[in-house]
Design a protein around this motif. Structure first.
Motif, short mmCIF file in Angstrom:
data_model
loop_
_atom_site.label_atom_id
_atom_site.label_comp_id
_atom_site.label_asym_id
_atom_site.label_seq_id
_atom_site.Cartn_x
_atom_site.Cartn_y
_atom_site.Cartn_z
N TRP A 68 17.50 -30.69 3.20
CA TRP A 68 16.94 -29.44 3.61
C TRP A 68 18.04 -28.42 4.33
O TRP A 68 18.66 -29.12 4.62
N SER A 69 18.02 -27.64 3.92
CA SER A 69 18.64 -26.08 4.32
C SER A 69 18.04 -25.22 4.76
O SER A 69 17.52 -24.56 3.83
N ASP A 70 18.71 -23.85 5.53
CA ASP A 70 18.16 -23.26 6.16
C ASP A 70 19.04 -21.75 5.17
O ASP A 70 18.10 -21.50 5.06
N LYS A 71 20.03 -22.90 4.66
CA LYS A 71 20.70 -21.25 3.48
C LYS A 71 20.89 -21.53 2.59
O LYS A 71 20.73 -23.22 1.91
N PRO A 72 20.87 -21.16 1.77
CA PRO A 72 20.82 -21.34 -0.48
C PRO A 72 22.40 -21.83 -0.34
O PRO A 72 23.85 -21.54 0.32
N PHE A 73 22.30 -23.32 -1.40
CA PHE A 73 23.44 -23.47 -1.77
C PHE A 73 24.04 -23.00 -2.42
O PHE A 73 23.33 -21.87 -3.45
N ASP A 74 25.47 -22.99 -3.11
CA ASP A 74 26.73 -21.76 -3.90
C ASP A 74 25.73 -22.57 -5.13
O ASP A 74 26.56 -24.20 -5.16
#
Length: 75
Positions: A68-74
């Motif tokens: 899980w991450s609260d920021k989109p991945f590049d």
């Protein structure tokens, strides 16, 4: 964190690839039942190669595990 029962959507751009019904959470790792959408067929081989590199090659099924991450991945 209350992720159990949530449905997460996997997209490639604006195209729905599938849905993941979260049933296990060991934050930040989540896992659940993966239901492919019609567009999954175009990426099936990519997912199969990734699974062969990261898991037991004999393992198959409808499980998805991700961080899980609260920021989109590049891209």
């Amino acid at each position: 964190m209350g992720f159990d029962g949530q449905v997460w959507h996997l997209h490639s751009g604006d195209v729905l690839i599938g849905e993941i019904l979260i049933d296990e959470a060991d934050f930040p790792w989540l896992s659940g039942h993966f239901t492919p959408a019609a567009a999954f067929g175009t990426l099936r081989e990519l997912f199969a190669r990734e699974l062969a590199l990261t898991e037991d090659p004999g393992e198959e099924g409808d499980r998805a595990r991700f961080r899980w991450s609260d920021k989109p991945f590049d891209a």
